[in-house]
Design a protein around this motif. Structure first.
Motif, PDB file in Angstrom:
ATOM      1  N   SER A   1     -46.382  16.175   2.041  1.00  0.00           N
ATOM      2  CA  SER A   1     -46.857  14.891   1.526  1.00  0.00           C
ATOM      3  C   SER A   1     -45.628  14.069   1.175  1.00  0.00           C
ATOM      4  CB  SER A   1     -47.723  15.101   0.276  1.00  0.00           C
ATOM      5  OG  SER A   1     -46.916  15.540  -0.805  1.00  0.00           O
ATOM      6  N   SER A   2     -45.843  12.907   0.595  1.00  0.00           N
ATOM      7  CA  SER A   2     -44.703  12.073   0.221  1.00  0.00           C
ATOM      8  C   SER A   2     -43.854  12.716  -0.874  1.00  0.00           C
ATOM      9  CB  SER A   2     -45.180  10.694  -0.238  1.00  0.00           C
ATOM     10  OG  SER A   2     -45.951  10.799  -1.427  1.00  0.00           O
ATOM     11  N   ALA A   3     -44.338  13.800  -1.466  1.00  0.00           N
ATOM     12  CA  ALA A   3     -43.527  14.528  -2.453  1.00  0.00           C
ATOM     13  C   ALA A   3     -42.238  15.058  -1.835  1.00  0.00           C
ATOM     14  CB  ALA A   3     -44.331  15.678  -3.048  1.00  0.00           C
ATOM     15  N   MET A   4     -42.202  15.231  -0.505  1.00  0.00           N
ATOM     16  CA  MET A   4     -40.976  15.736   0.136  1.00  0.00           C
ATOM     17  C   MET A   4     -39.820  14.748   0.010  1.00  0.00           C
ATOM     18  SD  MET A   4     -41.381  15.254   4.289  1.00  0.00           S
ATOM     19  CE  MET A   4     -39.601  15.213   4.606  1.00  0.00           C
ATOM     20  N   TRP A   5     -40.117  13.480  -0.300  1.00  0.00           N
ATOM     21  CA  TRP A   5     -39.098  12.430  -0.311  1.00  0.00           C
ATOM     22  C   TRP A   5     -38.493  12.195  -1.698  1.00  0.00           C
ATOM     23  CZ3 TRP A   5     -37.601  11.437   4.351  1.00  0.00           C
ATOM     24  CH2 TRP A   5     -38.510  11.367   5.428  1.00  0.00           C
TER      25      TRP A   5
ATOM     26  N   ALA B   1     -49.155   5.202  -1.982  1.00  0.00           N
ATOM     27  CA  ALA B   1     -47.723   5.161  -1.678  1.00  0.00           C
ATOM     28  C   ALA B   1     -46.921   4.929  -2.938  1.00  0.00           C
ATOM     29  CB  ALA B   1     -47.421   4.056  -0.662  1.00  0.00           C
ATOM     30  N   ARG B   2     -45.807   5.638  -3.048  1.00  0.00           N
ATOM     31  CA  ARG B   2     -44.820   5.342  -4.074  1.00  0.00           C
ATOM     32  C   ARG B   2     -43.898   4.259  -3.538  1.00  0.00           C
ATOM     33  NH1 ARG B   2     -45.774  10.880  -4.041  1.00  0.00           N
ATOM     34  NH2 ARG B   2     -46.218  11.842  -6.075  1.00  0.00           N
ATOM     35  N   ASP B   3     -43.516   3.320  -4.401  1.00  0.00           N
ATOM     36  CA  ASP B   3     -42.753   2.139  -3.988  1.00  0.00           C
ATOM     37  C   ASP B   3     -41.689   1.905  -5.049  1.00  0.00           C
ATOM     38  OD1 ASP B   3     -41.849  -0.401  -3.289  1.00  0.00           O
ATOM     39  OD2 ASP B   3     -43.841  -1.199  -2.875  1.00  0.00           O
ATOM     40  N   VAL B   4     -40.415   2.181  -4.693  1.00  0.00           N
ATOM     41  CA  VAL B   4     -39.334   2.067  -5.673  1.00  0.00           C
ATOM     42  C   VAL B   4     -38.191   1.245  -5.097  1.00  0.00           C
ATOM     43  CG1 VAL B   4     -39.912   4.292  -6.728  1.00  0.00           C
ATOM     44  CG2 VAL B   4     -38.162   4.192  -4.938  1.00  0.00           C
ATOM     45  N   GLY B   5     -37.411   0.634  -5.968  1.00  0.00           N
ATOM     46  CA  GLY B   5     -36.203  -0.065  -5.554  1.00  0.00           C
ATOM     47  C   GLY B   5     -36.471  -1.471  -5.045  1.00  0.00           C
ATOM     48  N   ALA B   6     -35.422  -2.079  -4.518  1.00  0.00           N
ATOM     49  CA  ALA B   6     -35.489  -3.441  -4.002  1.00  0.00           C
ATOM     50  C   ALA B   6     -34.518  -3.571  -2.839  1.00  0.00           C
ATOM     51  CB  ALA B   6     -35.132  -4.438  -5.104  1.00  0.00           C
ATOM     52  N   GLY B   7     -34.746  -4.607  -2.035  1.00  0.00           N
ATOM     53  CA  GLY B   7     -33.876  -4.836  -0.884  1.00  0.00           C
ATOM     54  C   GLY B   7     -34.597  -4.586   0.421  1.00  0.00           C
ATOM     55  N   THR B   8     -33.845  -4.198   1.439  1.00  0.00           N
ATOM     56  CA  THR B   8     -34.433  -3.923   2.755  1.00  0.00           C
ATOM     57  C   THR B   8     -35.512  -2.853   2.630  1.00  0.00           C
ATOM     58  OG1 THR B   8     -32.354  -4.445   3.876  1.00  0.00           O
ATOM     59  CG2 THR B   8     -33.952  -3.138   5.104  1.00  0.00           C
ATOM     60  N   PRO B   9     -36.742  -3.107   3.124  1.00  0.00           N
ATOM     61  CA  PRO B   9     -37.802  -2.091   3.014  1.00  0.00           C
ATOM     62  C   PRO B   9     -37.522  -0.912   3.942  1.00  0.00           C
ATOM     63  CG  PRO B   9     -38.709  -4.295   3.404  1.00  0.00           C
ATOM     64  CD  PRO B   9     -37.248  -4.377   3.681  1.00  0.00           C
ATOM     65  N   LEU B  10     -37.664   0.284   3.386  1.00  0.00           N
ATOM     66  CA  LEU B  10     -37.472   1.533   4.110  1.00  0.00           C
ATOM     67  C   LEU B  10     -38.736   2.368   3.919  1.00  0.00           C
ATOM     68  CD1 LEU B  10     -35.548   3.410   5.683  1.00  0.00           C
ATOM     69  CD2 LEU B  10     -34.537   4.073   3.503  1.00  0.00           C
ATOM     70  N   VAL B  11     -39.498   2.561   4.990  1.00  0.00           N
ATOM     71  CA  VAL B  11     -40.764   3.293   4.931  1.00  0.00           C
ATOM     72  C   VAL B  11     -40.537   4.695   5.472  1.00  0.00           C
ATOM     73  CG1 VAL B  11     -43.164   3.358   5.711  1.00  0.00           C
ATOM     74  CG2 VAL B  11     -42.076   1.158   5.208  1.00  0.00           C
ATOM     75  N   LEU B  12     -40.788   5.704   4.647  1.00  0.00           N
ATOM     76  CA  LEU B  12     -40.524   7.092   5.005  1.00  0.00           C
ATOM     77  C   LEU B  12     -41.848   7.835   5.202  1.00  0.00           C
ATOM     78  CD1 LEU B  12     -37.716   7.817   2.363  1.00  0.00           C
ATOM     79  CD2 LEU B  12     -37.480   6.867   4.665  1.00  0.00           C
ATOM     80  N   LEU B  13     -42.045   8.371   6.388  1.00  0.00           N
ATOM     81  CA  LEU B  13     -43.300   9.028   6.765  1.00  0.00           C
ATOM     82  C   LEU B  13     -43.085  10.537   6.831  1.00  0.00           C
ATOM     83  CD1 LEU B  13     -44.371   6.529   9.583  1.00  0.00           C
ATOM     84  CD2 LEU B  13     -44.967   6.480   7.142  1.00  0.00           C
TER      85      LEU B  13
ATOM     86  N   ALA C   1     -35.793  13.248  -3.267  1.00  0.00           N
ATOM     87  CA  ALA C   1     -34.352  12.951  -3.271  1.00  0.00           C
ATOM     88  C   ALA C   1     -34.057  11.596  -2.643  1.00  0.00           C
ATOM     89  CB  ALA C   1     -33.586  14.043  -2.530  1.00  0.00           C
ATOM     90  N   GLN C   2     -34.904  11.169  -1.701  1.00  0.00           N
ATOM     91  CA  GLN C   2     -34.689   9.860  -1.068  1.00  0.00           C
ATOM     92  C   GLN C   2     -35.108   8.733  -2.017  1.00  0.00           C
ATOM     93  OE1 GLN C   2     -35.928  12.635   0.778  1.00  0.00           O
ATOM     94  NE2 GLN C   2     -33.776  12.766   1.403  1.00  0.00           N
ATOM     95  N   ARG C   3     -36.186   8.915  -2.758  1.00  0.00           N
ATOM     96  CA  ARG C   3     -36.577   7.879  -3.717  1.00  0.00           C
ATOM     97  C   ARG C   3     -35.498   7.714  -4.783  1.00  0.00           C
ATOM     98  NH1 ARG C   3     -41.757  10.150  -2.859  1.00  0.00           N
ATOM     99  NH2 ARG C   3     -41.531  11.521  -4.656  1.00  0.00           N
ATOM    100  N   GLU C   4     -34.937   8.834  -5.221  1.00  0.00           N
ATOM    101  CA  GLU C   4     -33.934   8.775  -6.290  1.00  0.00           C
ATOM    102  C   GLU C   4     -32.622   8.157  -5.811  1.00  0.00           C
ATOM    103  OE1 GLU C   4     -33.647  12.789  -7.657  1.00  0.00           O
ATOM    104  OE2 GLU C   4     -35.400  12.608  -8.975  1.00  0.00           O
ATOM    105  N   ASP C   5     -32.211   8.467  -4.587  1.00  0.00           N
ATOM    106  CA  ASP C   5     -30.922   8.013  -4.072  1.00  0.00           C
ATOM    107  C   ASP C   5     -31.060   6.692  -3.310  1.00  0.00           C
ATOM    108  OD1 ASP C   5     -28.372   7.703  -3.117  1.00  0.00           O
ATOM    109  OD2 ASP C   5     -28.447   9.395  -1.738  1.00  0.00           O
ATOM    110  N   LEU C   6     -31.842   6.694  -2.243  1.00  0.00           N
ATOM    111  CA  LEU C   6     -31.976   5.491  -1.420  1.00  0.00           C
ATOM    112  C   LEU C   6     -32.632   4.357  -2.194  1.00  0.00           C
ATOM    113  CD1 LEU C   6     -33.110   7.114   1.961  1.00  0.00           C
ATOM    114  CD2 LEU C   6     -30.806   6.441   1.265  1.00  0.00           C
TER     115      LEU C   6
END
Length: 263
Positions: free
Chosen positions: A25-29, A7-19, A31-36
């Motif tokens: 694969s998780s490569a689809m996310w 799993a890639r794990d970025v940022g801090a705060g409320t945990p948001l798990v994207l499936l 734009a979400q890793r960069e923004d969220l």
């Protein structure tokens, strides 16, 4: 047997798990890793067999995929998270609600459905699984799955998005894709599970999705005790990839409201 998910794990705060969706694969996310990831702790696992995660030797099971995710949260010391699943990821999120409800801070179900497969769809999954195992490549997914993942607007106007999704489908390990198809074919109805969810929920659907219908989305929203239904315009089955800005904005508003009520 539980597998340890990559799993890639970025940022801090409320945990948001994207499936992620099938057969990506998780490569689809990205734009979400960069923004969220600027607002939340964003965790994007590769479900078993995809990306950097091993498949294991277990019988195909969506429930087992959910157990993998719960084990990942335990390893990371996360008690509760906002869990967001798209397509196959939605099936895993619903199984997580059923098997590990204590892990749920909030639920986002996007372009998925709570009903079991009708017989014809189940037979199609099993036929594709057999061909994946026989051929050892993803040609059957490129021929029969890829054309339904993206909406007409994306196909007309977003050639780079189509190319990216095609590459992700092509990169899927054939054995993992076959396992996942068998797991999804065997899954049951999840409406009773949704009726028991106490966490706030958001149901999303791409306006141009030909796989998960408006009726499917409304049925999930109606079953959930505390849910909102929203449509992402000019998107098909993969709004996080097709319309990332709108998807991210909608999820941000939902997760931010949850953060306020839990602090």
């Amino acid at each position: 047997m539980i597998v340890q998910l990559y799993a890639r794990d970025v940022g801090a705060g409320t945990p948001l798990v994207l499936l992620h969706a099938f057969p990506l694969s998780s490569a689809m996310w990205l734009a979400q890793r960069e923004d969220l990831g600027r607002r939340f702790r964003v965790i994007t696992p590769d479900l078993r067999g995809f990306g950097g995660s091993v498949l294991g030797e277990d019988e195909p099971s969506v429930d087992l995929m959910a157990d993998d995710v719960a084990a990942l949260l335990r390893r990371k010391g996360i008690d509760r998270a906002v869990v967001c699943g798209v397509s196959m990821g939605g099936y895993v999120a619903m199984a997580l609600c059923r098997r590990h409800p204590e892990r749920l801070l909030g639920l986002v179900l996007a372009d998925t459905k709570a009903s079991a497969d009708p017989e014809q769809a189940r037979r199609t999954r099993l036929r594709q699984a057999e061909r994946l195992e026989r051929d050892g490549d993803t040609r059957v997914l490129l021929e029969e799955v890829l054309p339904f993942l993206l909406g007409p607007t994306t196909m007309r106007q977003r050639a780079l998005v189509h190319g990216r999704v095609r590459g992700l489908v092509q990169a899927a390990p054939a054995r993992a894709a076959a396992w996942a198809q068998r797991a999804m074919a065997a899954r049951g109805d999840s409406f009773d599970t949704l009726r028991g969810v106490r966490a706030p929920a958001l149901v999303l659907r791409g306006e141009e999705d030909g796989l998960s219908t408006e009726a499917d989305a409304r049925a999930m929203a109606d079953a959930l005790p505390n849910a909102e239904l929203q449509t992402i315009p000019r998107a098909g089955h993969l709004p996080p990839v097709e319309q990332p800005d709108l998807f991210n904005q909608t999820v941000t508003e939902f997760a931010t409201a949850l953060s306020r009520t839990t602090t």
